[in-house]
Design a protein around this motif. Structure first.
Motif, PDB file in Angstrom:
ATOM      1  N   TRP A  75      19.723   3.144  -2.016  1.00  0.00           N
ATOM      2  CA  TRP A  75      20.471   3.327  -0.767  1.00  0.00           C
ATOM      3  C   TRP A  75      21.936   3.571  -1.059  1.00  0.00           C
ATOM      4  O   TRP A  75      22.486   3.020  -2.014  1.00  0.00           O
ATOM      5  N   LYS A  76      22.546   4.317  -0.164  1.00  0.00           N
ATOM      6  CA  LYS A  76      23.948   4.673  -0.296  1.00  0.00           C
ATOM      7  C   LYS A  76      24.850   3.448  -0.283  1.00  0.00           C
ATOM      8  O   LYS A  76      25.821   3.362  -1.046  1.00  0.00           O
ATOM      9  N   ASP A  77      24.561   2.511   0.619  1.00  0.00           N
ATOM     10  CA  ASP A  77      25.430   1.339   0.744  1.00  0.00           C
ATOM     11  C   ASP A  77      24.692   0.203   1.450  1.00  0.00           C
ATOM     12  O   ASP A  77      23.544   0.368   1.885  1.00  0.00           O
ATOM     13  N   LEU A  78      25.354  -0.944   1.576  1.00  0.00           N
ATOM     14  CA  LEU A  78      24.717  -2.112   2.204  1.00  0.00           C
ATOM     15  C   LEU A  78      24.439  -1.876   3.686  1.00  0.00           C
ATOM     16  O   LEU A  78      23.448  -2.387   4.224  1.00  0.00           O
ATOM     17  N   ASP A  79      25.291  -1.109   4.354  1.00  0.00           N
ATOM     18  CA  ASP A  79      25.056  -0.814   5.771  1.00  0.00           C
ATOM     19  C   ASP A  79      23.750  -0.049   5.985  1.00  0.00           C
ATOM     20  O   ASP A  79      23.033  -0.294   6.964  1.00  0.00           O
ATOM     21  N   SER A  80      23.433   0.871   5.074  1.00  0.00           N
ATOM     22  CA  SER A  80      22.172   1.618   5.177  1.00  0.00           C
ATOM     23  C   SER A  80      20.982   0.667   5.048  1.00  0.00           C
ATOM     24  O   SER A  80      19.976   0.805   5.759  1.00  0.00           O
TER      25      SER A  80
ATOM     26  N   LYS B 273      24.942   9.991  -8.905  1.00  0.00           N
ATOM     27  CA  LYS B 273      25.740   9.220  -9.845  1.00  0.00           C
ATOM     28  C   LYS B 273      26.061   7.845  -9.229  1.00  0.00           C
ATOM     29  O   LYS B 273      26.416   7.778  -8.055  1.00  0.00           O
ATOM     30  N   PRO B 274      25.915   6.747  -9.985  1.00  0.00           N
ATOM     31  CA  PRO B 274      26.306   5.435  -9.449  1.00  0.00           C
ATOM     32  C   PRO B 274      27.800   5.438  -9.103  1.00  0.00           C
ATOM     33  O   PRO B 274      28.535   6.274  -9.632  1.00  0.00           O
ATOM     34  N   PRO B 275      28.260   4.517  -8.262  1.00  0.00           N
ATOM     35  CA  PRO B 275      27.504   3.388  -7.702  1.00  0.00           C
ATOM     36  C   PRO B 275      26.718   3.714  -6.443  1.00  0.00           C
ATOM     37  O   PRO B 275      27.100   4.579  -5.664  1.00  0.00           O
ATOM     38  N   TYR B 276      25.592   3.023  -6.290  1.00  0.00           N
ATOM     39  CA  TYR B 276      24.816   2.994  -5.046  1.00  0.00           C
ATOM     40  C   TYR B 276      24.024   1.691  -5.079  1.00  0.00           C
ATOM     41  O   TYR B 276      24.149   0.920  -6.040  1.00  0.00           O
ATOM     42  N   TYR B 277      23.234   1.439  -4.047  1.00  0.00           N
ATOM     43  CA  TYR B 277      22.525   0.160  -3.959  1.00  0.00           C
ATOM     44  C   TYR B 277      21.027   0.303  -4.153  1.00  0.00           C
ATOM     45  O   TYR B 277      20.466   1.383  -3.953  1.00  0.00           O
ATOM     46  N   THR B 278      20.407  -0.786  -4.572  1.00  0.00           N
ATOM     47  CA  THR B 278      18.948  -0.808  -4.719  1.00  0.00           C
ATOM     48  C   THR B 278      18.377  -2.065  -4.092  1.00  0.00           C
ATOM     49  O   THR B 278      19.034  -3.110  -4.081  1.00  0.00           O
TER      50      THR B 278
ATOM     51  N   GLY C 137      21.376   7.349   4.598  1.00  0.00           N
ATOM     52  CA  GLY C 137      21.754   6.598   3.400  1.00  0.00           C
ATOM     53  C   GLY C 137      20.618   6.350   2.434  1.00  0.00           C
ATOM     54  O   GLY C 137      20.845   5.825   1.349  1.00  0.00           O
ATOM     55  N   PHE C 138      19.389   6.716   2.800  1.00  0.00           N
ATOM     56  CA  PHE C 138      18.254   6.540   1.882  1.00  0.00           C
ATOM     57  C   PHE C 138      18.353   7.554   0.742  1.00  0.00           C
ATOM     58  O   PHE C 138      18.553   8.737   0.987  1.00  0.00           O
ATOM     59  N   LEU C 139      18.205   7.086  -0.502  1.00  0.00           N
ATOM     60  CA  LEU C 139      18.391   7.956  -1.662  1.00  0.00           C
ATOM     61  C   LEU C 139      17.118   8.184  -2.464  1.00  0.00           C
ATOM     62  O   LEU C 139      17.096   9.001  -3.377  1.00  0.00           O
TER      63      LEU C 139
ATOM     64  N   ILE D  17      21.074   0.066 -14.435  1.00  0.00           N
ATOM     65  CA  ILE D  17      21.636  -1.274 -14.591  1.00  0.00           C
ATOM     66  C   ILE D  17      22.372  -1.622 -13.309  1.00  0.00           C
ATOM     67  O   ILE D  17      23.229  -0.856 -12.848  1.00  0.00           O
ATOM     68  N   ALA D  18      22.007  -2.762 -12.734  1.00  0.00           N
ATOM     69  CA  ALA D  18      22.550  -3.130 -11.422  1.00  0.00           C
ATOM     70  C   ALA D  18      22.868  -4.615 -11.373  1.00  0.00           C
ATOM     71  O   ALA D  18      22.274  -5.420 -12.083  1.00  0.00           O
ATOM     72  N   LYS D  19      23.827  -4.941 -10.534  1.00  0.00           N
ATOM     73  CA  LYS D  19      24.234  -6.333 -10.350  1.00  0.00           C
ATOM     74  C   LYS D  19      23.582  -6.888  -9.074  1.00  0.00           C
ATOM     75  O   LYS D  19      23.849  -6.393  -7.978  1.00  0.00           O
ATOM     76  N   VAL D  20      22.730  -7.891  -9.249  1.00  0.00           N
ATOM     77  CA  VAL D  20      22.054  -8.494  -8.097  1.00  0.00           C
ATOM     78  C   VAL D  20      23.052  -9.344  -7.332  1.00  0.00           C
ATOM     79  O   VAL D  20      23.707 -10.224  -7.900  1.00  0.00           O
ATOM     80  N   GLU D  21      23.187  -9.061  -6.045  1.00  0.00           N
ATOM     81  CA  GLU D  21      24.172  -9.756  -5.216  1.00  0.00           C
ATOM     82  C   GLU D  21      23.529 -10.757  -4.264  1.00  0.00           C
ATOM     83  O   GLU D  21      24.149 -11.730  -3.877  1.00  0.00           O
ATOM     84  N   ARG D  22      22.281 -10.475  -3.834  1.00  0.00           N
ATOM     85  CA  ARG D  22      21.602 -11.346  -2.864  1.00  0.00           C
ATOM     86  C   ARG D  22      20.123 -11.338  -3.165  1.00  0.00           C
ATOM     87  O   ARG D  22      19.601 -10.360  -3.690  1.00  0.00           O
TER      88      ARG D  22
END
Lengths: 106, 106
Positions: B60-65, B7-12, B42-44, A94-99
């Motif tokens: 991905w680990k974060d938005l910067d990745s 474990k979350p949080p991370y980005y998709t 940062g690639f997961l 479950i994820a929150k779409v930001e962009r």
């Protein structure tokens, strides 16, 4: 073809699964659930593709909409049969779409 | 089979696309990009399925990745060719994974 989602933020459920070799009844139930999901409050659209791995991504207004769909009686029955029969494994995020961004050929 | 994400949080990044009828070179480039993405900081992990619609979900680990991968020179070249040749349309959503669940048959 793509889910016609509104401007972010909104929520997404990424459902990735590996099917078992027992697929009796799966196709009908999948169609029913697809249609039923489209009638739920807060449902914004869904996209699905299936190969070795099946991926269904659905989009929702908020976490409450997702929770209500999870607790829907018909959906609960489908979830039960999924675990008993149709899936060897699945993962749900479950994820929150930001962009978002899109491209279409002229 | 599933991306072995922490474990979350991370980005998709959810990348949904409709291919054009010009697929020359696509398969090689897709394999290259898949491998190259796996080497990025940062690639997961990633999951992909293709039917009428193609869906690739990467984690991905974060938005910067994600931003670094977007700006990778080889990836930029692939993006350019994607728009010129391989895709009729695509949609890309960036989302923050907040929760996950999994099921596996015993």
């Amino acid at each position: 073809m793509f889910a016609d989602t509104p401007k972010p933020p909104y929520y997404t459920v990424i459902f990735t699964s590996v099917k078992s070799d027992q697929q009796q009844g799966y196709s009908d139930m999948a169609t029913n659930m697809w249609n039923l999901a489209h009638q739920q409050p807060g449902f914004l659209g869904a996209e699905s593709a299936s190969a070795d791995l099946s991926i269904t991504v659905s989009y929702w207004k908020d976490l409450d909409s997702i929770k209500a769909w999870r607790n829907n009686a018909e959906h609960q029955q489908a979830q039960k049969m999924g675990k008993e029969q149709w899936y060897n494994a699945y993962k749900l995020r479950i994820a929150k779409v930001e962009r978002d961004y899109q491209f279409a050929r002229l």
